[in-house]
Design an enzyme around this catalytic site. Structure first.
Site, mmCIF file in Angstrom:
data_model
loop_
_atom_site.group_PDB
_atom_site.id
_atom_site.type_symbol
_atom_site.label_atom_id
_atom_site.label_comp_id
_atom_site.label_asym_id
_atom_site.label_seq_id
_atom_site.Cartn_x
_atom_site.Cartn_y
_atom_site.Cartn_z
ATOM 1 N N ASP A 51 -2.706 -10.373 11.342
ATOM 2 C CA ASP A 51 -1.196 -10.434 11.458
ATOM 3 C C ASP A 51 -0.799 -9.190 11.905
ATOM 4 O O ASP A 51 -1.377 -8.222 12.017
ATOM 5 C CB ASP A 51 -0.889 -10.672 10.074
ATOM 6 C CG ASP A 51 1.014 -11.128 10.155
ATOM 7 O OD1 ASP A 51 1.152 -11.440 11.077
ATOM 8 O OD2 ASP A 51 1.515 -10.939 8.980
ATOM 9 N N GLU A 76 1.123 -7.342 17.082
ATOM 10 C CA GLU A 76 1.637 -7.174 18.502
ATOM 11 C C GLU A 76 1.449 -5.793 19.227
ATOM 12 O O GLU A 76 1.475 -5.599 20.383
ATOM 13 C CB GLU A 76 2.885 -7.718 18.494
ATOM 14 C CG GLU A 76 3.274 -8.909 18.268
ATOM 15 C CD GLU A 76 2.995 -9.320 16.706
ATOM 16 O OE1 GLU A 76 3.173 -8.424 15.769
ATOM 17 O OE2 GLU A 76 2.407 -10.469 16.357
ATOM 18 N N ASP A 135 6.368 -16.346 12.648
ATOM 19 C CA ASP A 135 7.377 -16.766 11.715
ATOM 20 C C ASP A 135 8.582 -17.619 12.199
ATOM 21 O O ASP A 135 9.513 -17.198 12.557
ATOM 22 C CB ASP A 135 8.062 -15.444 11.123
ATOM 23 C CG ASP A 135 6.860 -14.283 10.492
ATOM 24 O OD1 ASP A 135 5.928 -14.815 10.030
ATOM 25 O OD2 ASP A 135 7.447 -13.174 10.259
HETATM 26 C C1 GLC Z 1 4.495 -11.332 8.641
HETATM 27 C C2 GLC Z 1 3.500 -12.884 8.836
HETATM 28 C C3 GLC Z 1 3.794 -13.822 7.781
HETATM 29 C C4 GLC Z 1 3.358 -13.120 6.663
HETATM 30 C C5 GLC Z 1 4.157 -11.717 6.339
HETATM 31 C C6 GLC Z 1 3.676 -10.937 5.116
HETATM 32 O O1 GLC Z 1 5.769 -11.751 8.647
HETATM 33 O O2 GLC Z 1 3.868 -13.392 10.201
HETATM 34 O O3 GLC Z 1 3.089 -14.734 7.923
HETATM 35 O O4 GLC Z 1 3.296 -13.809 5.522
HETATM 36 O O5 GLC Z 1 3.958 -10.871 7.488
HETATM 37 O O6 GLC Z 1 2.528 -10.588 5.333
#
Ligand code: GLC
Length: 743
Positions: free
Chosen positions: A374, A377, A466
């Protein structure tokens, strides 16, 4: 979002949709003085032209890792003027270098052409009539005025009169696609880069062939582990071992099928990657073992940000080995993410990827089954970048937020981050995939990623970041996933129920109704809204959700077959109707329905308080059968159908034979499950695929591919492979009777 702090997304492109009126369009002269060449290859029966551009002063063509290694596609260099050659094959195409770090292509677009692909776009299916910026961006608040999102896949497709052509601009630098936004019938592509690149043009062919050619070039997904196709349950965050145990117990007690529980950032010790919190997860490994005994897999999140903490081994090591990104002054680049002040591995360097892969052994040693990458980017809380599309050209290296070292082609060269930003997530996934292979040789890895570049399908599944519990985001997930699929990425999904905001019971069910057909099938939400598990809304909702999830499991033989098909042809699992019905005008304009493989059409309800919808079924003269109740409907027209909450919104093509597995609680029971072949219509045929769902044996014949046919009787013929199971097979005949059959 971090509780109590202001969240500042690293939004490169927030303003990029602000119109740039035509009278302001700057017209530049061509300053190009470098080298050009044009080459041609036949790929999957498609003529693919490669136009290579090496600007003056650049000595070698940088690699973006997008091309599949080992793909033995040989391009023949074409003699003559490369520009003229390009203008000839891509009719009217002009190319120029406009500034030091700006290149432009433009070509006319047929009046009736549809524009598709380009990875993750917040758009309906047809991307025409807008500007689309590709620069990986964390934008959790995306809506109609957003442009760049998490992924950047520079593969654009143009479909006209039943045939497609496509462009792949193989550069990891920002790109802007103006797809006739000024209604002047032009496509204009701006590439903000000072480096060399290749521009591929795929000459006219049926869409499926264009996708086959693109995925022959950039690679296809290997078969995913079967467990990863099951139901995954996630939340930011299940905070401790007891909560996770309870969760597992609830799924099994309530008999809601589930394979995977996902741990978000709170499993870590103060968000330090490669750790678990000793207080809340006192026996991390033991917990994972315990859950495995009940057929649950564990997936853990991993973010690239390494906490800046003098006493943290990973920080110390990365610093000592000089693997973190540095700014122009030579200082290690620091920004805030979940762990607070953090530093960022330079995944552009092979040494960093190897180091990261070694560190990931922590998870595999603890029994974790898959890694969720995650924030890659990468996302930052503090750094605000100027929107890319307000640049005329890419800033000089020294003026970029930080630098990276690119050693893809041997000796490291320093590049500004923006030159390679779109690759950051993919490079992290390459490291992760290799880590999994090293830790569990012979086992199929599962890697999930938020950010991605072309070719990501070789290393990871994707989800679209998200989204929110908004009806509009439910609706948008269809065209968004369809364009992602056409961009070469078959294993994709969105957070079911929506990530941000609060999901209503009705919305959750509507999302599951269509979500069971998303290749990646995960319920995930943030920490602020209400609980979103399928049992969190009372008995009536739970019962409906259970039935839908059960249906997902019964479709696993079909879904496995679709992944196999992808490996052979590059076809995505979710396909726009036009993929199979390119000459059907109704199919062309359809972005609230899709084909799941060639046999199932999905037409979900995606509006609040709506109980009916129009369903368009193609192909006059044929008949479609509702999966929900076996009612049949004529093809070639729309039907206004009642779809009460909990209905499966799918219709099966006449002549199909679908394989259904018996009910199960997880894929741990898959091998024993009987499979029933159900014939739709009076006669049918199908290709049925099966293998062990775990290993790479299928590459060496460890699979069975059957040609099935039913008319007067049932016929099966082994087409390839030698895999055998002890499961039982049945045939459900058109009259409803069920008989055992042999394969
Ligand atoms: C980011 C991710 C989300 C995750 C959050 C906390 O927003 O896209 O899926 O739950 O971080 O890690």
């Amino acid at each position: 979002m971090e509780a109590g702090t202001e969240f500042v997304p690293s939004d490169f492109t927030r303003l990029s949709r602000s119109p740039r009126p035509v009278f302001k369009r700057k017209v530049y002269d061509d300053i190009f003085q470098g080298r050009l060449s044009l080459a041609l290859a036949q790929v999957e029966g498609v003529k693919v032209y490669r136009f290579s551009v090496l600007p003056k002063g650049e000595s070698a063509m940088p690699s973006t890792h997008a091309l599949a290694p080992g793909s033995d596609i040989a391009f023949d260099v074409l003699e003559g003027d490369a520009r003229l050659g390009l203008a000839k094959v891509l009719s009217g195409c002009t190319f120029q270098q406009s500034l030091r770090a700006r290149f432009e292509f433009s070509f006319p677009l047929a009046k009736t052409a549809l524009c598709l692909g380009l990875g993750e776009r917040y758009s309906s299916l047809n991307l025409r009539g807008a500007r689309h910026t590709l620069c990986s961006t964390d934008n959790p608040n995306h809506d109609e005025s957003s442009d760049s999102l998490y992924k950047a896949i520079p593969f654009s497709i143009f479909l006209d009169d039943g045939l497609a052509s496509a462009c792949f601009l193989d550069s990891a630098a920002p790109q802007i696609y103006d797809l006739d936004s000024e209604l002047d019938g032009q496509v204009r592509i701006e590439l903000l880069s000072a480096r060399g690149f290749s521009f591929y043009y795929f000459d006219k062919a049926p869409l499926s062939q264009i996708v086959a050619a693109f995925t022959a070039l950039t690679g296809r997904s290997e078969l995913p582990p079967l467990w990863a196709l099951g139901h995954q349950q996630s939340r930011w965050s299940y905070p401790d071992a007891e909560t996770v145990r309870d969760l597992a117990r609830e799924f099994r007690r309530r008999r809601i099928p589930c394979d995977t529980l996902v741990l978000d950032i709170d499993y870590m010790d103060d968000y330090r990657v490669f750790t678990s919190d000793k207080g809340r997860f006192p026996d991390f490994k033991g917990l994972i073992e315990e859950l495995a005994r009940d057929n649950f897999r564990m997936v853990t999140i991993v973010d690239p940000g390494v906490k800046l903490d003098k006493d943290y081994k990973i920080y110390q090591e990365g610093l000592k080995l000089d693997l973190f990104c540095r700014d122009a002054k030579g200082e290690v680049f620091v920004d805030r993410v979940w762990p607070g002040r953090s530093v960022f591995p330079d995944f552009q360097m092979e040494a960093t990827r190897k180091w990261w892969a070694e560190k990931l052994q922590f998870y595999y040693d603890n029994g974790v089954s898959g890694i969720w990458n995650d924030m890659n980017e990468p996302a930052f809380f503090d750094t605000r970048f100027i929107p890319v599309s307000s640049f005329d050209e890419l800033p000089e290296t020294g003026e970029q937020p930080f630098l990276q070292r690119d050693d893809t082609d041997g000796e490291p060269t320093t590049v500004g981050h923006l030159e390679v930003r779109n690759l950051y997530g993919s490079m992290m996934c390459e490291a992760t995939y290799n880590a999994a292979l090293a830790a569990r040789p012979g086992e199929r890895p599962f890697v999930l990623t938020r950010s991605a570049f072309a070719g990501i399908q070789r290393h990871a599944a994707v989800w679209l970041g998200d989204n929110k519990s908004w009806w509009e985001h439910l609706r948008k997930s269809l065209p968004m996933l369809l364009n992602v699929g056409l961009s070469g990425v078959p294993f994709a999904g969105v957070d079911i129920g929506g990530f941000g905001e609060t999901c209503s019971p009705e919305m959750l069910l509507r999302w599951y109704e269509v979500g069971i057909f998303f290749p990646f099938f995960r319920n995930h939400c943030w920490l602020k809204g209400r609980a979103q598990e399928p049992f969190a809304y009372g008995a009536a909702v739970e019962e409906k959700a259970r039935r839908l999830i059960e249906l997902r499991y019964s479709l696993l033989p079909y879904i496995s077959g679709l992944f196999h098909e992808h490996r052979q042809t590059g076809a995505p699992l979710m396909r726009p109707l036009l993929y199979h019905y390119p000459q059907d005008a109704m199919a062309l304009n359809c972005h609230d329905q899709f084909m799941f493989g060639a046999d199932i059409l999905v037409a979900p309800v995606m509006e609040r308080a709506q109980t009916h919808r129009y369903v368009y079924l193609p192909e006059a003269g044929s008949q479609w059968t509702a999966l929900a109740d076996d009612k049949t409907y004529e093809g070639g027209r729309s039907h206004y159908l009642e779809m009460p909450l909990g209905t499966c919104p799918a219709f099966v093509r006449e002549g199909a034979i679908l394989p259904f597995a018996d009910a199960m609680q997880s894929t741990g029971e898959y091998e024993q499950a009987a499979i029933t072949f159900k014939v739709y219509g009076q006669q049918g045929s199908a290709v049925f695929f099966e293998d062990d769902g775990k290993s790479f044996d299928y590459k060496e014949g460890g699979f069975a591919q059957w040609q099935l046919a039913y008319s007067d009787g049932f016929l099966s013929r082994l087409m390839g492979g030698h895999y055998k199971t002890s499961r039982r097979y049945f045939l459900q005949k058109p009259d409803g009777s069920k008989i055992p059959v042999q394969l």
